[in-house]
Design a protein around this motif. Structure first.
Motif, PDB file in Angstrom:
ATOM      1  N   GLY A   1       0.991  -1.295  -0.325  1.00 20.59           N
ATOM      2  CA  GLY A   1       0.388   0.153   0.448  1.00 20.59           C
ATOM      3  C   GLY A   1       1.200   1.348  -0.003  1.00 20.59           C
ATOM      4  N   LYS A   2       0.500   2.561   0.254  1.00 21.31           N
ATOM      5  CA  LYS A   2       1.128   3.818   0.445  1.00 21.31           C
ATOM      6  C   LYS A   2       0.857   4.352   1.542  1.00 21.31           C
ATOM      7  CE  LYS A   2      -0.708   5.217  -4.252  1.00 21.31           C
ATOM      8  NZ  LYS A   2       0.569   4.972  -4.685  1.00 21.31           N
ATOM      9  N   TYR A   3       1.967   4.622   1.963  1.00 19.94           N
ATOM     10  CA  TYR A   3       2.906   5.194   3.308  1.00 19.94           C
ATOM     11  C   TYR A   3       3.507   6.364   3.385  1.00 19.94           C
ATOM     12  CZ  TYR A   3       1.788   0.358   4.666  1.00 19.94           C
ATOM     13  OH  TYR A   3       1.456  -0.704   4.623  1.00 19.94           O
ATOM     14  N   THR A   4       3.580   7.494   3.873  1.00 18.76           N
ATOM     15  CA  THR A   4       3.994   8.855   4.624  1.00 18.76           C
ATOM     16  C   THR A   4       5.220   8.736   5.134  1.00 18.76           C
ATOM     17  OG1 THR A   4       2.310   9.209   5.827  1.00 18.76           O
ATOM     18  CG2 THR A   4       2.722  10.162   3.499  1.00 18.76           C
ATOM     19  N   LEU A   5       6.480   9.515   4.992  1.00 17.90           N
ATOM     20  CA  LEU A   5       7.647   9.240   5.851  1.00 17.90           C
ATOM     21  C   LEU A   5       7.777  10.480   6.180  1.00 17.90           C
ATOM     22  CD1 LEU A   5      10.080   8.347   6.595  1.00 17.90           C
ATOM     23  CD2 LEU A   5      11.250   8.257   4.703  1.00 17.90           C
ATOM     24  N   GLU A   6       7.902  10.726   7.634  1.00 20.27           N
ATOM     25  CA  GLU A   6       8.562  11.748   8.136  1.00 20.27           C
ATOM     26  C   GLU A   6      10.092  12.300   8.409  1.00 20.27           C
ATOM     27  OE1 GLU A   6       6.149  14.454  11.407  1.00 20.27           O
ATOM     28  OE2 GLU A   6       5.546  14.070  10.394  1.00 20.27           O
TER      29      GLU A   6
END
Length: 373
Positions: free
Chosen positions: A282-287
């Motif tokens: 799936g899609k994730y975001t990195l901070e």
């Protein structure tokens, strides 16, 4: 008439015989080199060609298997040296932020493919960062890491100016490696905004945790009441921010992030394991919480998500090396076959001449022997 010789002459002859007997090899199969299960290696074209062909046929399939396996391993890098606080609008570039402040790189998109199964290694990497510099590698106290707070460096000057503070209190741990500890931290969130916590256990070598990084007997924290030691010089920049929700500094010398950092890399481009994380496709975001500045020496920083398999992580070098060695072995075998074919007629002519000369020589010896009779 008898010839009488002096006794000294007889004694001398007996001594010479004894001396000659001492230098004579023993009369057994080992000393006379007559062992039956011995092997006399006779190198022929057929043996050499067979050896090269077998090596090539073994190495090529192994190399192709490793290359195919490497292409199937998921690995993705995210370079963030010059990231922005918000890439959708004109915002602050974190590489130009003030030193000692935390800059947040947000909305770095991650797409995990359907082929990923199992844990993913979360690593951070640095380019053009020479941890292998001789003075940098030696700027640490191994005795301190073994639990002796007052342990000195191998050479005292190697740890300066990160040996003692202005009040001559020992830094713990001392040296440039500990002082330059990597302070960036990372958060991965799913599409709903929920943070996925990585697993930070067993990310270092077990031998390091058990034998090389030990707490001192009087350990009470980085700032003990006794004033026996203080935390490294540049760690004070983040000491007040360490309890604001982000674990910036290590809790003690057994912290596995610190253990990984204290093992210097052999090359100027390297990665170090930050944690292990389970991500579904799936899609994730990195901070990224940006604190570690590398732009001054033209360095680069990146985050790597990598899957592992039975052969380890993705590596095209090993498979390529097997394929190249196998290919050149087959080329060498073909070259030897061609050379052998071209020189076969000459070798047969030379052998024929040698055989004729031997027959002629034997005939001459037989004729000479018969004439003497």
């Amino acid at each position: 008439m008898r010839l009488i010789l002096p006794c000294g002459c007889l004694q001398k002859d007996e001594d010479d015989e004894d001396q000659a007997h001492l230098h004579k090899p023993r009369d057994n199969k080992l000393y006379q080199q007559k062992l039956k299960p011995c092997c006399l290696l006779v190198i022929t074209t057929q043996k050499v060609v067979t050896l090269f062909v077998l090596t090539g046929l073994i190495f090529l399939p192994i190399g192709i298997t490793l290359l195919v396996q490497s292409t199937e391993i998921y690995q993705q890098d995210f370079e963030y040296t010059h990231c922005f606080t918000d890439p959708r609008i004109e915002s602050i570039q974190c590489s130009k932020a003030a030193i000692g402040t935390t800059c947040f790189c947000k909305d770095i998109e991650i797409t995990v493919p359907d082929t990923v199964k199992g844990e993913i290694m979360l690593l951070y990497g640095l380019n053009n960062y020479y941890q292998n510099h001789r003075l940098y590698r030696q700027s640490q106290s191994f005795l301190q890491l073994l639990g002796d707070v007052e342990g000195s460096c191998y050479v005292k000057e190697y740890c300066d100016p990160y040996n003692q503070d202005a009040e001559e209190v020992t830094y713990y741990p001392k040296g440039a490696i500990a002082n330059s500890y990597f302070t960036d931290t990372f958060k991965i969130k799913d599409s709903a905004g929920n943070e996925i916590i990585p697993d930070f256990t067993d990310i270092s070598w077990k031998s390091d945790r058990d034998s090389k990084f030990l707490l001192p007997a009087n350990w009470k924290g980085w700032t003990p009441d006794s004033g026996e030691y203080v935390m490294p010089k540049d760690w004070n920049t983040w000491a007040n921010h360490n309890n604001t929700g982000s674990k910036i500094l290590p809790s003690d010398v057994r912290d596995e992030h610190l253990i990984n950092w204290m093992n210097p890399a052999a090359f100027p481009s390297f990665t170090k394991l930050y944690g292990k994380i389970k991500l579904d496709p799936g899609k994730y975001t990195l901070e990224v919480e940006y604190r570690y500045h590398v732009a001054a020496f033209h360095g680069e920083k990146f985050v790597r998500l990598a899957e592992t398999s039975w052969m380890g992580g993705r590596s095209y070098f090993l498979g390529s090396a097997y394929c190249i060695v196998g290919f050149f072995c087959l080329v060498a075998a073909a070259f030897f076959v061609v050379i052998s074919r071209q020189t076969r007629a000459k070798r047969h002519e030379r052998k024929k001449k040698i055989d004729e000369q031997l027959v002629h020589y034997k005939d001459q010896n037989n004729n000479a022997h018969s004439s003497t009779l």
